[in-house]
Design a protein around this motif. Structure first.
Motif, PDB file in Angstrom:
ATOM      1  N   ALA A   1       0.833  -1.201   0.000  1.00 27.83           N
ATOM      2  CA  ALA A   1       0.000   0.000   0.000  1.00 27.83           C
ATOM      3  C   ALA A   1       0.869   1.253   0.000  1.00 27.83           C
ATOM      4  O   ALA A   1       0.612   2.204  -0.755  1.00 27.83           O
ATOM      5  CB  ALA A   1      -0.929  -0.017   1.212  1.00 27.83           C
ATOM      6  N   GLY A   2       1.902   1.269   0.834  1.00 24.64           N
ATOM      7  CA  GLY A   2       2.786   2.430   0.890  1.00 24.64           C
ATOM      8  C   GLY A   2       3.475   2.690  -0.442  1.00 24.64           C
ATOM      9  O   GLY A   2       3.565   3.839  -0.905  1.00 24.64           O
ATOM     10  N   TYR A   3       3.955   1.602  -1.084  1.00 27.50           N
ATOM     11  CA  TYR A   3       4.634   1.742  -2.366  1.00 27.50           C
ATOM     12  C   TYR A   3       3.668   2.278  -3.433  1.00 27.50           C
ATOM     13  O   TYR A   3       4.031   3.136  -4.258  1.00 27.50           O
ATOM     14  CB  TYR A   3       5.200   0.393  -2.794  1.00 27.50           C
ATOM     15  CG  TYR A   3       6.129   0.448  -3.976  1.00 27.50           C
ATOM     16  CD1 TYR A   3       7.431   0.909  -3.829  1.00 27.50           C
ATOM     17  CD2 TYR A   3       5.713   0.032  -5.238  1.00 27.50           C
ATOM     18  CE1 TYR A   3       8.301   0.965  -4.912  1.00 27.50           C
ATOM     19  CE2 TYR A   3       6.571   0.078  -6.320  1.00 27.50           C
ATOM     20  CZ  TYR A   3       7.864   0.549  -6.150  1.00 27.50           C
ATOM     21  OH  TYR A   3       8.707   0.600  -7.228  1.00 27.50           O
ATOM     22  N   ALA A   4       2.422   1.778  -3.396  1.00 31.04           N
ATOM     23  CA  ALA A   4       1.426   2.234  -4.371  1.00 31.04           C
ATOM     24  C   ALA A   4       1.062   3.700  -4.144  1.00 31.04           C
ATOM     25  O   ALA A   4       0.861   4.452  -5.105  1.00 31.04           O
ATOM     26  CB  ALA A   4       0.180   1.351  -4.290  1.00 31.04           C
ATOM     27  N   TRP A   5       0.968   4.119  -2.876  1.00 32.33           N
ATOM     28  CA  TRP A   5       0.646   5.520  -2.595  1.00 32.33           C
ATOM     29  C   TRP A   5       1.770   6.434  -3.059  1.00 32.33           C
ATOM     30  O   TRP A   5       1.528   7.508  -3.620  1.00 32.33           O
ATOM     31  CB  TRP A   5       0.382   5.721  -1.103  1.00 32.33           C
ATOM     32  CG  TRP A   5      -1.002   5.318  -0.678  1.00 32.33           C
ATOM     33  CD1 TRP A   5      -1.344   4.297   0.143  1.00 32.33           C
ATOM     34  CD2 TRP A   5      -2.229   5.936  -1.082  1.00 32.33           C
ATOM     35  NE1 TRP A   5      -2.714   4.211   0.294  1.00 32.33           N
ATOM     36  CE2 TRP A   5      -3.277   5.217  -0.458  1.00 32.33           C
ATOM     37  CE3 TRP A   5      -2.549   7.003  -1.916  1.00 32.33           C
ATOM     38  CZ2 TRP A   5      -4.618   5.551  -0.626  1.00 32.33           C
ATOM     39  CZ3 TRP A   5      -3.895   7.337  -2.096  1.00 32.33           C
ATOM     40  CH2 TRP A   5      -4.903   6.620  -1.456  1.00 32.33           C
ATOM     41  N   VAL A   6       3.018   6.044  -2.843  1.00 35.22           N
ATOM     42  CA  VAL A   6       4.147   6.854  -3.313  1.00 35.22           C
ATOM     43  C   VAL A   6       4.098   6.998  -4.833  1.00 35.22           C
ATOM     44  O   VAL A   6       4.312   8.086  -5.387  1.00 35.22           O
ATOM     45  CB  VAL A   6       5.483   6.227  -2.863  1.00 35.22           C
ATOM     46  CG1 VAL A   6       6.664   6.924  -3.530  1.00 35.22           C
ATOM     47  CG2 VAL A   6       5.623   6.303  -1.351  1.00 35.22           C
ATOM     48  N   SER A   7       3.782   5.883  -5.511  1.00 35.25           N
ATOM     49  CA  SER A   7       3.680   5.912  -6.963  1.00 35.25           C
ATOM     50  C   SER A   7       2.516   6.780  -7.419  1.00 35.25           C
ATOM     51  O   SER A   7       2.639   7.567  -8.362  1.00 35.25           O
ATOM     52  CB  SER A   7       3.533   4.497  -7.505  1.00 35.25           C
ATOM     53  OG  SER A   7       3.429   4.490  -8.911  1.00 35.25           O
TER      54      SER A   7
ATOM     55  N   LEU B   1       1.153   9.300  -5.967  1.00 34.00           N
ATOM     56  CA  LEU B   1       1.393  10.716  -5.696  1.00 34.00           C
ATOM     57  C   LEU B   1       2.511  11.285  -6.567  1.00 34.00           C
ATOM     58  O   LEU B   1       2.894  12.457  -6.405  1.00 34.00           O
ATOM     59  CB  LEU B   1       1.735  10.910  -4.219  1.00 34.00           C
ATOM     60  CG  LEU B   1       0.599  10.590  -3.232  1.00 34.00           C
ATOM     61  CD1 LEU B   1       1.104  10.660  -1.797  1.00 34.00           C
ATOM     62  CD2 LEU B   1      -0.589  11.524  -3.446  1.00 34.00           C
ATOM     63  N   GLY B   2       3.062  10.467  -7.462  1.00 36.49           N
ATOM     64  CA  GLY B   2       4.086  10.936  -8.373  1.00 36.49           C
ATOM     65  C   GLY B   2       5.433  11.161  -7.728  1.00 36.49           C
ATOM     66  O   GLY B   2       6.231  11.987  -8.202  1.00 36.49           O
ATOM     67  N   LEU B   3       5.715  10.385  -6.669  1.00 37.05           N
ATOM     68  CA  LEU B   3       6.972  10.567  -5.940  1.00 37.05           C
ATOM     69  C   LEU B   3       8.000   9.493  -6.294  1.00 37.05           C
ATOM     70  O   LEU B   3       8.953   9.274  -5.558  1.00 37.05           O
ATOM     71  CB  LEU B   3       6.704  10.552  -4.428  1.00 37.05           C
ATOM     72  CG  LEU B   3       5.717  11.620  -3.923  1.00 37.05           C
ATOM     73  CD1 LEU B   3       5.470  11.462  -2.436  1.00 37.05           C
ATOM     74  CD2 LEU B   3       6.243  13.022  -4.243  1.00 37.05           C
TER      75      LEU B   3
END
Length: 464
Positions: free
Chosen positions: A127-133, A135-137
């Motif tokens: 989930a964390g990796y997907a959220w970073v992706s 958000l364009g980070l």
């Protein structure tokens, strides 16, 4: 006049109870056909574990589907998606075996809890990796997705091994078939609800939210496992290491009934698993594309779910080895029927087959029905196979045998994919299931014929 062994009357196949029977040997026939809920009502600990496993399993299926969609969205490559299963295969086999060793060496509740923590952490990381992706980070590399889903799958496998080894300590032996049927219901719900929810969630809110919801659902697993009593193996516990794995394999060598059930399952999963044909069936034979693939894929799970709901009488059968054999033979017959439906569709339009938007509805309906029946037949054999393992294998060895069975369940379908894929290149799409189904039926008949002890296995006198 006593009936000679091997010539039992039909009524001897149904268990009966008498007031003098010990409670753990009473096997009262069910009055109705609906699922026996006594494992849930008599054992609150089993009920909590079952509910937790079902809710968590739905979430896990959501994540498996979401990972595939996530990888495809990043790569537009079906091969990249298929590597998820390829990377996880060897670790699943290794840790399935080692999970069984741990379940026979330590408190099974703790083994399941620690494994569940690892599975949950990997889900949170996804989930964390997907959220970073999102958000364009950054976070565009694929290897973290492969690593995390493999870790999640391995940990979940170890949870399953420990959980299955605990079931006979939580419910009476009489109720093990009913517990197995409830497991079939749980599996059917996971395989139908999970992918459906994943599709809706990924399409509406994205993969990051889908992973996050799974992380929240995982709390149900912790509740179900944490509230269990301590469940250390009875008798002399094993020791973590290769020697314990070898001891499990040696036990299987001297357990002809369990060995026969494993062999039947391998044959069924190797020669009767047409899942890799589904995309081509939807595109070439039946039409409908992805929708047809979804319908056919879910039909097996729906059949297993319905069988579980109508499993009330299964717990009354004493000749459970015979039940496994008949269930596998019935499964093979449905796979033959599936191949025949595909042949029918081929004959309807031998030149090109239907277009994607031109669905061959009669063939799709027939294929859906026979695949649902295959799920029901496979569930019957699964219920009796699990019951035989749980009732006849000593508690101190049960985890390792569950681990070995995990290897069978994991490896059989993969070998089957190779069989179907290779044969489909050399012949028409209908040929692999048609031939494979015949092989399964013949093999089941031969094993039942030559393995008299397996054929006459008695639930009231369980012997491995």
């Amino acid at each position: 006049m006593p009936v000679p062994r091997g010539r039992r009357r039909p009524e001897d196949l149904i268990s009966t109870s008498t007031p003098d029977s010990p409670p753990d040997l009473q096997t009262t026939a069910r009055r109705g056909h609906f699922v026996d809920l006594r494992p849930l009502t008599e054992s609150p600990a089993f009920a909590r574990m079952w509910i937790g496993a079902t809710v968590t399993g739905i979430g896990s299926q959501m994540t498996i589907i979401a990972v595939g969609l996530d990888i495809y969205a990043r790569t537009s490559s079906t091969l990249a998606v298929s590597l998820v299963a390829a990377f996880a295969l060897v670790p699943m086999v290794v840790f399935g075996l080692y999970g069984g060793v741990l379940a026979d060496s330590f408190d099974r509740r703790k083994v399941a809890l620690l494994s569940a923590i690892v599975a949950w952490v990997s889900t949170v990381a996804l989930a964390g990796y997907a959220w970073v992706s999102a958000l364009g980070l950054g976070a565009q590399e694929l290897w973290p997705l492969y690593l995390l889903i493999t870790l999640n799958t391995v940990a979940s496998t170890m949870v399953g091994v420990a959980r299955q080894a605990m079931v006979p300590r939580l419910v009476r032996r009489e109720l093990l078939p009913a517990a197995g049927a409830l497991g079939g219901i749980s599996g059917g719900l996971m395989a139908t609800v999970g992918p459906a929810l994943a599709g809706v969630l990924v399409a509406s809110v994205g993969v990051a939210w889908t992973y996050s919801i799974d992380a929240v659902l995982f709390i149900a697993a912790f509740i179900g496992l944490y509230t269990l009593p301590a469940l250390r193996p009875e008798g002399t516990p094993g020791r973590p290491g290769l020697r314990s794995v070898i001891d499990g394999a040696r036990f299987l060598k001297d357990a002809p009934n369990i060995r026969a059930s494993f062999l039947l399952d391998i044959l069924a999963m190797t020669f009767g698993n047409p899942r890799v044909l589904m995309p081509a069936i939807g595109a070439v034979l039946l039409g409908g594309g992805a929708v047809t693939v979804g319908v056919l894929t879910s039909a097996t799970a729906v059949g297993a779910l319905l069988l579980g709901l109508l499993s009330g009488r299964l717990g009354a059968v004493r000749r459970q080895g015979l039940g496994v054999g008949i269930g596998v033979a019935a499964y093979g017959a449905t796979i033959v029927a599936f191949g025949a439906v595909l042949l029918w569709a081929q004959l309807v339009d031998a030149d090109a087959g239907p277009a994607l938007d031109d669905v061959f509805v009669p063939g799709l309906v027939a294929a859906t029905i026979v695949l649902a029946l295959s799920g029901a037949a496979d569930s019957v054999s699964m219920i009796y196979r699990n019951t035989m393992l749980q009732a006849s294998v000593p508690d101190a060895m049960r985890g390792r045998l569950q681990g070995l069975f995990t290897v069978v369940v994991t490896g059989g379908p993969r070998i089957g994919d190779l069989y179907v894929g290779a044969l489909s290149v050399l012949a028409m799409l209908w040929f692999p299931p048609l031939l494979g189904g015949v092989v399964i039926v013949v093999a089941a008949a031969v094993i039942l014929k030559v393995q008299r002890g397996f054929r006459e296995y008695d639930a009231e006198d369980p012997r491995p």
